[in-house]
Scaffold this motif. Structure first.
Motif, PDB file in Angstrom:
ATOM      1  N   ILE A   1      24.916 -12.447 -26.592  1.00  0.00           N
ATOM      2  CA  ILE A   1      24.518 -11.449 -27.582  1.00  0.00           C
ATOM      3  C   ILE A   1      24.323 -10.113 -26.880  1.00  0.00           C
ATOM      4  N   ARG A   2      24.646  -9.055 -27.588  1.00  0.00           N
ATOM      5  CA  ARG A   2      24.537  -7.719 -27.008  1.00  0.00           C
ATOM      6  C   ARG A   2      24.060  -6.754 -28.091  1.00  0.00           C
ATOM      7  N   TYR A   3      23.158  -5.892 -27.699  1.00  0.00           N
ATOM      8  CA  TYR A   3      22.668  -4.886 -28.646  1.00  0.00           C
ATOM      9  C   TYR A   3      23.040  -3.511 -28.097  1.00  0.00           C
ATOM     10  N   ASP A   4      23.726  -2.722 -28.894  1.00  0.00           N
ATOM     11  CA  ASP A   4      24.116  -1.381 -28.449  1.00  0.00           C
ATOM     12  C   ASP A   4      23.460  -0.319 -29.303  1.00  0.00           C
ATOM     13  N   CYS A   5      23.065   0.727 -28.628  1.00  0.00           N
ATOM     14  CA  CYS A   5      22.530   1.888 -29.338  1.00  0.00           C
ATOM     15  C   CYS A   5      23.281   3.117 -28.831  1.00  0.00           C
ATOM     16  N   LYS A   6      23.955   3.790 -29.746  1.00  0.00           N
ATOM     17  CA  LYS A   6      24.779   4.943 -29.357  1.00  0.00           C
ATOM     18  C   LYS A   6      24.266   6.196 -30.057  1.00  0.00           C
ATOM     19  N   HIS A   7      23.992   7.185 -29.241  1.00  0.00           N
ATOM     20  CA  HIS A   7      23.519   8.460 -29.783  1.00  0.00           C
ATOM     21  C   HIS A   7      24.642   9.475 -29.642  1.00  0.00           C
ATOM     22  N   LEU A   8      25.097  10.004 -30.773  1.00  0.00           N
ATOM     23  CA  LEU A   8      26.217  10.953 -30.755  1.00  0.00           C
ATOM     24  C   LEU A   8      25.730  12.316 -31.231  1.00  0.00           C
ATOM     25  N   LYS A   9      26.026  13.324 -30.435  1.00  0.00           N
ATOM     26  CA  LYS A   9      25.530  14.654 -30.757  1.00  0.00           C
ATOM     27  C   LYS A   9      26.649  15.679 -30.575  1.00  0.00           C
TER      28      LYS A   9
END
Lengths: 746, 94
Positions: free
Chosen positions: A464-472
């Motif tokens: 399992i993998r959790y990704d958090c991507k912040h795009l600005k």
């Protein structure tokens, strides 16, 4: 006991200890099933990327102690490869079984993989060691794997399609570093060549958990050739020529070892003119040139290993079939030349791209008996200029990407845990005021845990993998002010069972992809695609689920693999044409479809007649069906179904032919079915057959030569996935061409 | 020592081939007006060769070139001021 006899005893004891350490702990033996030693077996110490070879007695030697559970991969052509876990104190003898069916590229035999356990995960592999000698290009070589195709316009611009998906959905890694080189557009190539590469691993579909959630279509993991433990410097020089585009390409490679240091150094220079069509005209501006240099240094001390790699790649591909009007309305004569002039043949012409790629990689590995700690640091800089005008680029973009990946691998009996995280910082910057995509940055954090269980003939894995991507993006010139976060969970689970010669594997996986800044904010003419592209800031995450089954069976003479799959993608991001034109370019808009279904079957056959062991017949079938449930039209750039056949006739058993330096003969046939399922702006593509022929010569022991004819029947064809399929009714691929390639190893 | 001599020679050779082939293009280029005829096809009207700063001016967005007299030929190009100017080469077909 006097002093003299004590001294003798001491010397004797030291000798015994030394001998023991050499024979029992620092060496091993490789034999066949009749206890005969096998010479020249490759022994790959996987965790350290070091390659050894067995001597005439079948022995191999390694420096220092190896930790328990170190993976050693034994392979030699004509034998079943074997993956063995090293155990200290046990006599290290490995037996290899003779095999006439070489199925390593379809995953039947055991091998080490960076992407995971090859038994538990569906991983395809392809050796790239002789691509320069035997294939037109690295990307074309990979397309010999079932389910893999190519988007291209000649040799200058090529990229990989996996199960009908490409661009942002197929993620590429090079030595552990993700390659972000504006891969959203089809006119931006893969960004490196086969120089110094040893192998590529491929996961099709969405099960590539460890290396990111965004690989919905698949993940390509390219690896450098291993370090050699030979104290004497060795290497190669190679050169190739093809008369279709008067391509000339040269490479060199050097490997050596000094104490605990290992070195690899490689260089390449390639230059090509416009390619010749079957009617003897030349596709104007399909020319390109490429330079590359790379080196790797490894230092090993006890259980610690440091590897530093640097690579510089520079290329200038021309952009062929360029027009200022709707590409469908131009004539083939407008974009082809009927004559060829050597004085101008290699001259740079607009429009062209100027690509500079620099890649820095650092790996730190700590190995102990049940534990491997690894840290990967990578930095990739891509500068892409696209010139339609001489004095200033239409756009000039620099991507700078830093990636940090710590990983812990721990074994408890039959269980293996991988716990790690991937931190990635990406910055996209425009160096000119004129821009197609704005300045933007992303920060992605993705922790993961993967569990593998393997005992006897059964195994399973789950991760399992959790990704958090912040795009600005804050870009006043493009008038963009955007700040958003995308996060979700990806997973993959699989079971494996082996019964006699039968292997069955089932995988279920799910992943997601956040919209890319090109999909969100594009606004302008893209000369590489002859489109005016308009992004959509309302785009959201697309999700994929995939079921996959793989059944394999092989005996001494016959091998068979069948691999059905079903993938469901919701909120699928696509680009669609509109009726609007700006500056004579048709406007294309990004939108999301609710549901897209991709299903298919891939099969491989490998056959050796018992009476003729030196004849290899390989056949692969790819059947793919895509369905856009929200639109009457299909998906764009979906390859047609295909049957690929390769017949290899090894001539080394015939003394008379060997005397005349003959090594092998090879025929390659591709049959592509017609593609009747296409996107709104595409059209039906007819079926076609293509035949290539190659003859291998062994001019001397270390001097190899291949002479080949591509497109033997001079067939005029345009693949459905050609980048220039929609121009002038379809610009054909190269006609019949002759090539000669040489490689000298020392 | 022999190894390192070989390496040095190779490094020099590498540097040689990486720097010997310049990708820079000529400084002067023929430019043309890209006139779209009624059928939507591009008609080229040559406006001469431009070099250096002049070439940069011609390629600047907004640059306008005036044709004083209507050109009559296979395609008629009316007199007027045109801004769609390109300095790229096109395929040469007999």
């Amino acid at each position: 006991m006097n002093l003299k006899s004590l001294f003798k005893t001491l010397i004797f004891t030291v000798l015994i200890v030394c001998c023991y350490s050499v024979t029992a702990q620092n060496s091993g033996l490789v034999q066949d099933s009749e206890n005969q030693p096998i010479e020249n077996v490759s022994v790959f110490i996987a965790d350290q990327s070091i390659l050894l070879k067995t001597n005439k007695l079948g022995e191999f030697f390694f420096d220092g102690k190896l930790p328990d559970n170190t993976y050693l991969n034994f392979y030699k052509n004509g034998y079943v490869s074997k993956l063995v876990k090293y155990k200290e104190g046990i006599e290290f003898v490995v037996f290899l079984k003779k095999l006439h069916v070489a199925l390593d590229e379809v995953g039947v035999v055991e091998s080490y993989s960076d992407l995971g356990n090859t038994k538990l995960t569906n991983i395809d592999k392809k050796s790239l060691e002789n691509v320069f000698l035997r294939d037109n290009s690295m990307v074309e070589s990979i397309t010999q794997l079932s389910g893999v195709d190519i988007v291209s316009s000649g040799l200058g611009i090529q990229k990989v399609v996996v199960r009908g998906l490409s661009g942002m959905r197929v993620v590429t890694y090079l030595n552990g570093m993700q390659i972000n080189n504006q891969q959203w557009a089809n006119d931006h190539g893969i960004g490196f060549t086969d120089l110094g590469l040893g192998e590529v691993e491929l996961i099709k579909g969405s099960s590539a958990l460890k290396y990111g959630s965004e690989a919905i279509g698949g993940l390509l993991f390219f690896k450098d050739s291993p370090f050699t433990s030979n104290k004497k410097m060795n290497g190669y020089i190679a050169s190739k020529f093809d008369n279709s585009s008067f391509l000339s390409s040269s490479q060199f490679g050097l490997n050596w070892k000094k104490n605990n240091f290992f070195f690899n150094l490689y260089g390449q220079y390639s230059i090509s003119s416009d390619y010749r069509l079957p009617n003897n005209d030349y596709l104007f501006n399909s020319r390109f040139n490429q330079n590359a240099i790379k080196f790797s240094i490894a230092y090993r001390h006890k259980n610690l290993q440091n590897i530093f790699r640097y690579q510089y790649h520079y290329e200038n591909p021309g952009i062929p079939a360029h027009a200022h009007v709707d590409p469908a309305n131009i004539k083939i004569e407008d974009i082809t030349s009927s004559s060829f002039d050597f004085n101008d043949a290699y001259k740079l012409l607009t429009p062209y791209q100027l690509v500079n790629n620099q890649l820095f990689n650092y790996n730190l590995n700590y190995l102990s008996n049940n534990l491997k700690l690894s840290l990967h640091l990578g930095h990739f800089i891509n500068n892409l200029k696209e010139h339609e005008k001489w004095t200033r680029p239409a756009f000039n973009l620099t991507i700078s990407n830093t990636q940090i990946t710590p990983n812990i691998r721990y074994k408890i009996k039959d269980l293996t845990f991988n716990l790690g995280s991937q931190l990635s910082v990406l910055d996209n910057k425009n160096n000119e005021d004129e821009r197609l995509v704005p300045d933007a940055s992303t920060l992605n954090v993705g922790p993961y845990v993967i569990l593998d269980y393997e005992k006897n003939n059964f195994g399973f894995n789950s991760g399992i993998r959790y990704d958090c991507k912040h795009l600005k993006s804050e870009d006043n010139i493009s008038n963009v002010n955007y700040d958003n976060e995308f996060s979700n969970t990806s997973f993959s689970s699989g079971i494996y069972y082996k019964f006699l010669d039968n292997i069955l594997r089932f995988t279920y996986s799910g992943s997601y992809r956040a919209p890319h800044f090109s999909e969100l904010f594009s606004n302008g003419v893209h000369h590489g695609t002859n489109r005016f592209e308009v992004g959509n800031e309302n785009l959201d995450i697309e999700y994929a689920d995939q079921f996959e089954l793989k059944y394999q069976w092989a005996n001494e003479h016959f091998g068979f693999v069948i691999n059905p799959f079903l993938q469901n993608i919701s909120d699928f991001i696509s680009i669609v044409p509109s009726d609007t034109f700006i500056d004579s370019y048709r406007v294309y808009n990004y939108k999301q479809y609710n549901n897209v279904e991709i299903k298919g079957v891939e099969m491989n056959l490998h056959y050796h007649p018992h009476q003729l062991h030196n004849l290899h017949i390989e056949q692969s079938y790819t059947f793919l069906q895509t369905k856009n449930k929200d639109d009457q039209y299909g998906l764009a750039l979906v390859p047609a179904n295909s049957v690929r056949t390769k017949i290899l006739f090894d001539l080394n058993d015939y003394e008379r032919l060997v005397k005349y330096k003959f090594d092998y003969l090879s025929f390659y046939h591709v049959y592509k079915f017609s593609q009747e399922d296409f996107a709104e702006y595409e059209e039906l593509t007819e079926s076609y057959s293509l035949i290539n022929f190659q003859m291998g010569l062994k001019l001397r022991d270390k001097l190899l030569c291949t002479i080949g004819i591509n497109n033997l029947l001079n067939k005029e064809y345009t693949p459905h996935t050609s980048r220039i399929r929609g121009v002038a009714g379809g610009v054909p691929n190269p006609g019949r061409s002759f090539n000669i390639n040489l490689k000298y190893e020392f | 020592m022999k190894n390192f001599s070989l390496l040095s020679v190779l490094m020099i050779a590498v540097f040689g081939f990486m720097t010997s082939c310049s990708s820079s293009s000529d400084d002067c280029h023929e430019c043309h007006i890209a006139y779209m005829n009624a059928a939507g096809a591009e008609v080229e009207v040559e406006i001469g060769e431009f070099c250096g700063d002049e070439l940069a001016d011609v390629e600047t967005p907004g640059y306008a070139h005036t044709i004083d007299e209507t050109i009559v030929g296979n395609d008629t190009v009316p007199a007027g001021t045109y801004t769609d100017i390109h300095c790229e080469e096109h395929a040469d077909h007999d």
